[in-house]
Design an enzyme around this catalytic site. Structure first.
Site, mmCIF file in Angstrom:
data_model
loop_
_atom_site.group_PDB
_atom_site.id
_atom_site.type_symbol
_atom_site.label_atom_id
_atom_site.label_comp_id
_atom_site.label_asym_id
_atom_site.label_seq_id
_atom_site.Cartn_x
_atom_site.Cartn_y
_atom_site.Cartn_z
ATOM 1 N N HIS A 17 -36.413 -2.364 43.407
ATOM 2 C CA HIS A 17 -35.923 -3.145 42.260
ATOM 3 C C HIS A 17 -35.987 -4.648 42.554
ATOM 4 C CE1 HIS A 17 -33.424 -3.881 38.664
ATOM 5 N NE2 HIS A 17 -32.929 -4.878 39.381
ATOM 6 N N GLU A 18 -35.445 -5.034 43.706
ATOM 7 C CA GLU A 18 -35.437 -6.454 44.046
ATOM 8 C C GLU A 18 -36.859 -6.964 44.329
ATOM 9 O OE1 GLU A 18 -32.887 -8.097 43.433
ATOM 10 O OE2 GLU A 18 -31.608 -6.341 43.165
ATOM 11 N N HIS A 21 -38.428 -8.256 41.149
ATOM 12 C CA HIS A 21 -38.074 -9.651 40.842
ATOM 13 C C HIS A 21 -38.834 -10.614 41.770
ATOM 14 C CE1 HIS A 21 -34.927 -8.401 38.168
ATOM 15 N NE2 HIS A 21 -34.217 -7.808 39.124
#
Length: 362
Positions: A17-18, A21
């Site tokens: 998920h990170e 980004h």
């Protein structure tokens, strides 16, 4: 090993998920200052190309930091490579990339299941009903039932196999509010007898347990890449729709569904149970948790990606950034809410640690 496997999967999903980004920002040339898994004090860190990669003490998520958030940053406020100075579409991509990364990973895991394990070809049922989950403080937990148990009989009557066994057992429970039932169960090859008294919920018996057919799912080799991709895509759509429907139901019928919400401890317990089962279970678990993380982060709540997206949308409608005080108040309220919710869920789930301890052999 099951618990460690579940923890490794959860950590991997957070990293993915990170990373969404992070790569969405660096791909566009936007400055990034840190990439952290967890919150709070730093346990391990490494500096590379001006970015701090860190493992932190509180394992409740992660974040990607930008120089925009550092008041002591030496980078000029008008630097065109700061996130806040980029056009709205570029910033929107950075915010949405975490959710997109989890959705893409879920689909890829389902594709991997089709390629490695095969295509589902039916369910081979054996007598009994599997207890897949137990709610703390309810009748099932009080009787000694735990996730992974197999119920093979009720009041001296043996249960058949398949979905019909679940239907029969549920009907027996619903029709016996405040009546004591004797269950014959099996755990780790050992037969046990338990006394279970369903609670009376408006004249219907309830025990607070999730039940499913006991048996194994059969798989066959895929006929080709097209079948793998097609099956993975169909399963992905079904899982995503059910997840979204679950969050909608939670929001619209919170009082009835709040007890079904699971925190970190319960999620690890589920993963540990599935890890012991092996086969396709971990593929499905990974895909489902990844989709849940995506949908959760898409909610329009402070500190979540959805909340950031709402602020960006309001900025676009106003034609200029929102007042800094408003943004700060929004984020601070979100921090209190999310930390409080996390603590409540952890406290709620610690009462179910007995099942985890059994998995660890304690």
């Amino acid at each position: 090993m099951g618990v460690l496997t579940a923890l490794a999967i959860l950590a991997g999903l957070i990293v993915v998920h990170e990373a969404g980004h992070f790569f969405a920002a660096t791909w566009q040339g936007i400055r990034v200052s840190s990439f952290s898994v967890g919150f709070g004090p730093v346990l391990l860190e490494r500096q590379r190309r001006g970015v701090q990669f860190a493992l932190r003490a509180i394992p409740l998520g992660g974040f990607v930091g930008f120089p925009d958030d550092d008041e002591d940053s030496a980078i000029p406020a008008d630097d065109p490579d700061l996130l806040r100075n980029r056009p709205l579409p570029q910033r929107a991509l950075v915010i949405a990339a975490g959710v997109l990364a989890n959705l893409l990973l879920a689909w890829a895991v389902l594709v991997a299941q089709g390629a490695i394990v095969g295509i589902p070809a039916g369910f081979s049922a054996t007598p009994g009903v599997l207890v897949s989950g137990v709610q703390a403080g309810q009748a099932a937990a009080a009787s000694g039932l735990a996730a992974g148990d197999r119920i093979v009989g009720v009041d001296g009557q043996k249960l058949a196999g398949g979905q019909q066994a679940v239907v029969d057992l549920v009907a027996r429970i619903k029709g016996a509010p405040d009546q004591t039932l004797t269950l014959e169960t099996e755990r780790s090859g050992q037969l046990r007898r338990l006394r279970l008294t369903p609670a009376d919920a408006d004249g219907i018996g309830r025990i607070g347990a999730q039940l499913q057919p006991f048996g194994t799912e059969a798989f066959r080799p895929a006929k080709g890449p097209g079948e793998i991709l097609g099956r993975a895509s169909r399963d992905f759509v079904v899982l995503t729709k059910r997840t979204v429907d679950g969050f909608v139901t939670l929001a619209t019928h919170f009082g009835q569904t709040a007890s079904q919400v699971s925190g970190p401890v319960k999620i690890v317990e589920m993963g540990a149970t599935l890890a012991k089962q092996g086969g396709s279970s971990l593929f499905l678990y990974t895909a489902l948790i990844s989709i849940n993380l995506a949908v959760l982060n898409a909610l329009p709540l402070p500190l979540l990606d959805g909340g950031q997206f709402v602020l960006l949308l309001l900025e676009g409608l106003r034609g200029r950034p929102l007042p800094e005080k408003f943004q700060m108040a929004f984020m601070q309220s979100g921090f209190v809410f999310l930390v409080g919710l996390s603590l409540v869920l952890i406290v709620k789930d610690t009462s179910q640690l007995a099942a985890v301890q059994q998995l660890l052999g304690r």
